[in-house]
Each structure stands twice: as structure tokens, then as C-alpha cells.
Scaffold this motif. Structure first.
Motif, PDB file in Angstrom:
ATOM      1  N   ALA A   1       0.843  -1.206   0.000  1.00  0.00           N
ATOM      2  CA  ALA A   1       0.000   0.000   0.000  1.00  0.00           C
ATOM      3  C   ALA A   1       0.873   1.250   0.000  1.00  0.00           C
ATOM      4  O   ALA A   1       1.835   1.363   0.754  1.00  0.00           O
ATOM      5  CB  ALA A   1      -0.928   0.004   1.210  1.00  0.00           C
ATOM      6  N   GLY A   2       0.546   2.177  -0.891  1.00  0.00           N
ATOM      7  CA  GLY A   2       1.302   3.424  -1.017  1.00  0.00           C
ATOM      8  C   GLY A   2       2.511   3.338  -1.925  1.00  0.00           C
ATOM      9  O   GLY A   2       3.200   4.338  -2.127  1.00  0.00           O
ATOM     10  N   SER A   3       2.763   2.176  -2.499  1.00  0.00           N
ATOM     11  CA  SER A   3       3.965   1.968  -3.319  1.00  0.00           C
ATOM     12  C   SER A   3       3.767   2.374  -4.778  1.00  0.00           C
ATOM     13  O   SER A   3       2.705   2.161  -5.362  1.00  0.00           O
ATOM     14  CB  SER A   3       4.373   0.495  -3.313  1.00  0.00           C
ATOM     15  N   ASP A   4       4.843   2.887  -5.353  1.00  0.00           N
ATOM     16  CA  ASP A   4       4.900   3.145  -6.784  1.00  0.00           C
ATOM     17  C   ASP A   4       5.098   1.794  -7.467  1.00  0.00           C
ATOM     18  O   ASP A   4       5.963   1.005  -7.057  1.00  0.00           O
ATOM     19  CB  ASP A   4       6.076   4.078  -7.068  1.00  0.00           C
ATOM     20  N   LEU A   5       4.311   1.523  -8.500  1.00  0.00           N
ATOM     21  CA  LEU A   5       4.397   0.246  -9.202  1.00  0.00           C
ATOM     22  C   LEU A   5       5.242   0.334 -10.475  1.00  0.00           C
ATOM     23  O   LEU A   5       5.433  -0.658 -11.159  1.00  0.00           O
ATOM     24  CB  LEU A   5       2.996  -0.264  -9.549  1.00  0.00           C
TER      25      LEU A   5
ATOM     26  N   LEU B   1     -10.392   0.328  -9.132  1.00  0.00           N
ATOM     27  CA  LEU B   1     -10.623  -0.511  -7.954  1.00  0.00           C
ATOM     28  C   LEU B   1     -10.682  -1.967  -8.379  1.00  0.00           C
ATOM     29  O   LEU B   1     -11.346  -2.318  -9.348  1.00  0.00           O
ATOM     30  CB  LEU B   1     -11.949  -0.130  -7.284  1.00  0.00           C
ATOM     31  N   SER B   2      -9.966  -2.812  -7.643  1.00  0.00           N
ATOM     32  CA  SER B   2      -9.972  -4.251  -7.882  1.00  0.00           C
ATOM     33  C   SER B   2     -10.099  -4.967  -6.555  1.00  0.00           C
ATOM     34  O   SER B   2      -9.682  -4.436  -5.511  1.00  0.00           O
ATOM     35  CB  SER B   2      -8.681  -4.709  -8.564  1.00  0.00           C
ATOM     36  N   ARG B   3     -10.654  -6.160  -6.617  1.00  0.00           N
ATOM     37  CA  ARG B   3     -10.744  -6.995  -5.418  1.00  0.00           C
ATOM     38  C   ARG B   3     -10.032  -8.309  -5.653  1.00  0.00           C
ATOM     39  O   ARG B   3     -10.105  -8.883  -6.756  1.00  0.00           O
ATOM     40  CB  ARG B   3     -12.197  -7.213  -5.016  1.00  0.00           C
TER      41      ARG B   3
ATOM     42  N   GLU C   1      -4.172   2.452  -2.213  1.00  0.00           N
ATOM     43  CA  GLU C   1      -4.813   1.929  -1.000  1.00  0.00           C
ATOM     44  C   GLU C   1      -5.010   0.429  -1.093  1.00  0.00           C
ATOM     45  O   GLU C   1      -5.237  -0.104  -2.186  1.00  0.00           O
ATOM     46  CB  GLU C   1      -6.193   2.570  -0.808  1.00  0.00           C
ATOM     47  N   VAL C   2      -4.971  -0.220   0.057  1.00  0.00           N
ATOM     48  CA  VAL C   2      -5.358  -1.622   0.192  1.00  0.00           C
ATOM     49  C   VAL C   2      -6.262  -1.689   1.416  1.00  0.00           C
ATOM     50  O   VAL C   2      -5.846  -1.337   2.514  1.00  0.00           O
ATOM     51  CB  VAL C   2      -4.143  -2.557   0.380  1.00  0.00           C
TER      52      VAL C   2
ATOM     53  N   VAL D   1      -9.304  -8.396  -0.147  1.00  0.00           N
ATOM     54  CA  VAL D   1      -8.928  -6.991  -0.080  1.00  0.00           C
ATOM     55  C   VAL D   1      -9.411  -6.271  -1.335  1.00  0.00           C
ATOM     56  O   VAL D   1      -9.604  -6.882  -2.395  1.00  0.00           O
ATOM     57  CB  VAL D   1      -7.401  -6.771   0.066  1.00  0.00           C
ATOM     58  N   GLN D   2      -9.594  -4.971  -1.181  1.00  0.00           N
ATOM     59  CA  GLN D   2      -9.867  -4.102  -2.319  1.00  0.00           C
ATOM     60  C   GLN D   2      -8.684  -3.156  -2.454  1.00  0.00           C
ATOM     61  O   GLN D   2      -8.236  -2.572  -1.461  1.00  0.00           O
ATOM     62  CB  GLN D   2     -11.142  -3.298  -2.098  1.00  0.00           C
TER      63      GLN D   2
END
Length: 151
Positions: free
Chosen positions: A15-19, A146-148, A115-116, A123-124
Motif C-alpha cells: 500500500a502506497g507503493s509506486d508500481l 478498484l480491484s478486489r 490503498e489496500v 482486499v480491495q
């Protein structure tokens, strides 16, 4: 280069990471025409190269929703989530199309895992994405997806 995580706990830690950014993908006239056939949207600015050359963009352009639909294959080049039973596209919180994608242009995705959040059974995630145009001054799309993921 793709980031690989195994399971929901590893995903939560991102969460919060640059991909990073995906590989470039060309948006060909053939792809635009195929999308037009699939959706029934054959507006000349997409499918008539001669008329579009004299139009407001100087060339045929991809449908905004074609550009948006390429988010998923571009995203899979950024993050590979393993150790889950189901992956679901949950929708979008926002999307804008600041610049058109001309036929033959290359695009890529720059993403950040914003966000996670826990949901029942999984998780979403919210991913802030920018679809960039090679050589462009403005992005083709700016979005929050948004993905789950379910265990």
C-alpha cells in the motif's frame, strides 16, 4: 518489470507503493476498428483515416473507452498477485481523458498502489494510474481503478 506478490498479506504491505511503468503498447488503426466493431461506435474520427486527417486531431483517434480498456493488460505488466482464488475488476472512482491517442501512437501505464483495504474474504485495492502517450505532453487517461482479490 512486474512486481510479484504472493497472497493478501504481501499485497497489503505494498500500500502506497509506486508500481513503476508498463511496457509500451501500440494502438493501431486495426485495434481501433476492432473496438468500433465490438461497441458499434463507428464515428468517423475513429474509423475514417482520410476524413480524420482533415479533422480536429489531424488523424484518427482511439475511443476513450478503448484507451481505458487497455488499463487491465497494462496493469498486469506492473503487478502480479499470486496465491489468491479470484481477481475482480470492481470499477473506477474517477477517469479523465486529457489527450487523444492517435492511431499508431504508443501508450504505457504508470501506476501507484494508493490503498489496500480489507473486504469480506479479501482486499480491495485502489490504483492511481496515468496512461502516458509516447512523446505526448499530456496523458491519454488519468484514473483510479478498484480491484478486489479474494483468498
Amino acid at each position: 518489470m512486474s512486481i510479484t506478490v504472493n497472497g493478501l498479506d504481501e499485497l497489503r504491505k505494498l500500500a502506497g507503493s509506486d508500481l513503476g511503468v508498463s511496457e509500451w503498447t501500440e494502438v493501431t488503426q486495426e485495434r481501433i476498428n476492432t473496438f468500433a466493431d465490438a461497441t458499434g461506435d463507428h464515428q468517423w474520427i475513429h474509423v475514417d483515416p482520410e476524413r480524420a486527417a482533415a479533422g480536429p486531431f489531424g488523424a484518427p483517434i482511439a475511443h476513450g473507452y478503448l484507451t481505458l480498456s487497455l488499463f487491465i493488460p497494462l496493469f498486469t505488466g506492473l503487478l502480479d498477485v499470486r496465491g489468491v482464488t479470484t481477481k475482480v475488476n470492481y470499477g473506477l472512482d474517477k477517469v479523465r481523458f486529457p489527450a487523444p491517442v492517435k492511431a499508431g501512437a504508443r501508450i504505457r501505464l504508470a501506476g501507484r498502489l494508493a490503498e489496500v483495504a480489507d473486504v469480506p474474504g479479501g482486499v480491495q485495492i485502489a490504483v492511481d494510474g496515468t496512461i502516458e502517450i509516447d512523446g505526448g505532453t499530456k496523458p491519454a487517461a488519468v484514473l483510479r481503478s478498484l480491484s478486489r482479490f479474494y483468498a
